[in-house]
Motif scaffolding. Structure first.
Motif, PDB file in Angstrom:
ATOM      1  N   VAL A  91       0.859  -1.180   0.000  1.00 18.55           N
ATOM      2  CA  VAL A  91       0.000   0.000   0.000  1.00 18.55           C
ATOM      3  C   VAL A  91       0.899   1.235   0.000  1.00 18.55           C
ATOM      4  CG1 VAL A  91      -1.888  -1.162   1.184  1.00 18.55           C
ATOM      5  CG2 VAL A  91      -0.148   0.021   2.525  1.00 18.55           C
ATOM      6  N   THR A  92       0.410   2.282  -0.607  1.00 17.18           N
ATOM      7  CA  THR A  92       1.216   3.494  -0.802  1.00 17.18           C
ATOM      8  C   THR A  92       1.782   4.033   0.499  1.00 17.18           C
ATOM      9  OG1 THR A  92      -0.135   4.057  -2.721  1.00 17.18           O
ATOM     10  CG2 THR A  92       1.189   5.820  -1.751  1.00 17.18           C
ATOM     11  N   TRP A 187      -8.945   0.217   1.083  1.00 15.80           N
ATOM     12  CA  TRP A 187      -8.034   1.321   1.400  1.00 15.80           C
ATOM     13  C   TRP A 187      -7.942   2.308   0.241  1.00 15.80           C
ATOM     14  CZ3 TRP A 187      -3.766   2.676  -1.391  1.00 15.80           C
ATOM     15  CH2 TRP A 187      -3.197   1.723  -2.241  1.00 15.80           C
ATOM     16  N   ASN A 188      -8.261   1.855  -0.974  1.00 18.23           N
ATOM     17  CA  ASN A 188      -8.246   2.762  -2.124  1.00 18.23           C
ATOM     18  C   ASN A 188      -9.197   3.940  -1.957  1.00 18.23           C
ATOM     19  OD1 ASN A 188      -7.768   0.351  -4.859  1.00 18.23           O
ATOM     20  ND2 ASN A 188      -6.314   1.254  -3.438  1.00 18.23           N
ATOM     21  N   TYR A 189     -10.172   3.801  -1.058  1.00 15.20           N
ATOM     22  CA  TYR A 189     -11.202   4.831  -0.899  1.00 15.20           C
ATOM     23  C   TYR A 189     -11.087   5.583   0.423  1.00 15.20           C
ATOM     24  CZ  TYR A 189     -12.755   2.322  -4.912  1.00 15.20           C
ATOM     25  OH  TYR A 189     -12.775   1.732  -6.152  1.00 15.20           O
ATOM     26  N   ARG A 190      -9.940   5.398   1.094  1.00 17.80           N
ATOM     27  CA  ARG A 190      -9.690   6.122   2.337  1.00 17.80           C
ATOM     28  C   ARG A 190      -8.434   6.977   2.172  1.00 17.80           C
ATOM     29  NH1 ARG A 190     -11.312   0.955   4.616  1.00 17.80           N
ATOM     30  NH2 ARG A 190      -9.111   0.344   4.704  1.00 17.80           N
ATOM     31  N   ALA A 191      -8.617   8.276   2.235  1.00 19.73           N
ATOM     32  CA  ALA A 191      -7.488   9.191   2.049  1.00 19.73           C
ATOM     33  C   ALA A 191      -6.432   8.979   3.118  1.00 19.73           C
ATOM     34  CB  ALA A 191      -7.984  10.639   2.063  1.00 19.73           C
ATOM     35  N   GLU A 192      -6.850   8.649   4.329  1.00 24.19           N
ATOM     36  CA  GLU A 192      -5.903   8.459   5.437  1.00 24.19           C
ATOM     37  C   GLU A 192      -5.001   7.248   5.210  1.00 24.19           C
ATOM     38  OE1 GLU A 192      -9.984   6.874   6.824  1.00 24.19           O
ATOM     39  OE2 GLU A 192      -9.162   8.472   5.566  1.00 24.19           O
ATOM     40  N   ASP A 193      -5.382   6.348   4.315  1.00 19.47           N
ATOM     41  CA  ASP A 193      -4.571   5.175   4.002  1.00 19.47           C
ATOM     42  C   ASP A 193      -3.837   5.315   2.677  1.00 19.47           C
ATOM     43  OD1 ASP A 193      -5.321   3.902   6.340  1.00 19.47           O
ATOM     44  OD2 ASP A 193      -7.070   2.948   5.427  1.00 19.47           O
TER      45      ASP A 193
END
Length: 383
Positions: A91-92, A187-193
């Motif tokens: 994950v980024t 997680w693709n749809y959570r800015a915090e992740d």
């Protein structure tokens, strides 16, 4: 022929992209054909070391493909002198720290994008790798796809004359997770992740535009979160805090204008999930992942606007298919081969961490443009 075994730490290969494209269709595909011929009498044999957080998933993956080496201890893997290359498909939000550790350990680095969560971090990684003298590369797979390779052939051959504009459409409907399981991780749809379509796709658009048409000079973007509520992998509802669509205009060096729509909330009514139409003074082309069609100036019809009568022009039939004129390998595998030849045979390679930083920069400025509601210049960056 001398066989040289190279151990590659592959972090994040339990995820969809890391598993399917990088492990199976790239590294394992190279092993299936007997290794990579470097052209100097050396046959390179890649030996993956699977790295991740979930031991049971790593163990299952290793057993499935008959691999010996896996670990949940990244630091221990990076201390191993037999490991030459570190690859990152995590994950980024976890990537920057891991790449920094790999560079410090003297490993060559090949990584997915975005390379960091912000431009400062991405530039620092590029500078650290340059100072350490390690080889480094960033996955930029789209330019190795058959459709875009054909498009580049047209550009290099002068088919378009002066290029006027590029129009891109990318996306598909990602299920919300209620009545059908989502095709992308939550997680693709959570800015915090580290999620969001701008962070995910603008790095792609940067290198596609840069490689084919010219450097991006400015960006004007509008982002949206069209689906504000989704369900995760366990069926639990969550708030989508990241953008799931972006509508952007890019001014390119040389004067061409690119307009690209990116959305995970759009239903597909085109031939492929991504398509680019390029219009020039001498001709036009429409390219997708695999196919490319053209219409030359000499064969352009003369449509006349008349909304009172049915259209009789078979517009799609008036375009000509661009032939393959060669074989195209898997885009990820092709770039892996180029990077491995760069590391072990000194072959040239320009898709480095600085190129990756340009993608992070464009995403960062695209988000800034949306927040501020204005066009934002994209300055050149250097080490």
């Amino acid at each position: 022929m001398t066989r040289k075994t190279v151990r590659i730490a592959m972090n994040g290969v339990t995820g969809r992209m890391g598993h399917r494209q990088h492990l199976v269709r790239s590294i394992l595909a190279l092993r299936e054909r007997g290794g990579l011929d470097l052209g100097d009498g050396t046959l390179l044999w890649p030996e993956p070391v699977l790295v991740g957080r979930r031991e049971h998933a790593l163990r299952a993956l290793a057993a499935r493909y008959g691999l010996e080496h896996f670990s949940t201890d990244l630091d221990a893997v990076l201390r191993d002198p037999d490991v030459d290359i570190y690859f990152d498909a995590q994950v980024t939000s976890a990537r920057e720290e891991a790449v920094r550790k790999a560079v410090a350990a003297g490993k060559h680095v090949y990584t997915e994008k975005p390379t960091a969560t912000g431009l400062d971090g991405a530039l620092e990684l590029a500078r650290l790798a340059h100072a350490a003298g390690v080889r480094h590369g960033v996955v930029q797979d789209k330019i190795f796809l058959p459709g875009l390779l054909k498009l580049k052939r047209l550009v290099d051959g002068g088919f378009f004359g002066r290029i006027l504009s590029v129009r891109g459409e990318f996306g598909y409907w990602v299920f919300e997770g209620d009545w059908q399981e989502a095709q992308r991780p939550s997680w693709n749809y959570r800015a915090e992740d580290g999620g969001g379509i701008v962070v995910d796709m603008f790095p792609h658009w940067e290198y596609v535009l840069h490689e084919l048409f010219g450097r991006v000079r400015s960006v004007q973007a509008l982002t949206a979160t069209h689906i504000p509520r989704r369900r995760d992998e366990h069926g639990k509802p969550y708030d989508a805090t990241a953008d799931d669509a972006a509508y952007a205009i890019f001014e390119l060096e040389g004067g061409a204008v690119a307009q690209i729509n990116s959305s995970w909330a759009v239903r597909v009514h085109r031939d492929e999930l991504v398509e680019f139409q390029v219009d020039g003074t001498e001709g036009s082309a429409v390219a997708g992942l695999r196919d490319c069609r053209v219409q030359h100036r000499s064969a352009t019809p003369r449509p006349v606007w008349d909304p009172d009568v049915p259209a009789t022009e078979p517009f799609r039939e008036q375009w000509q298919q661009v032939p393959d004129n060669g074989e195209f390998g898997n885009a990820f595998k092709v770039q892996w081969e180029l990077f491995l030849k760069h590391v072990y045979a000194g072959a040239p390679y320009r898709w480095d961490l600085l190129a990756g930083a340009r993608g992070v920069q464009l995403a960062e400025l695209g988000l800034k443009s949306s927040v501020e509601g204005r066009r934002v210049d994209v300055p050149e960056i250097t080490l």
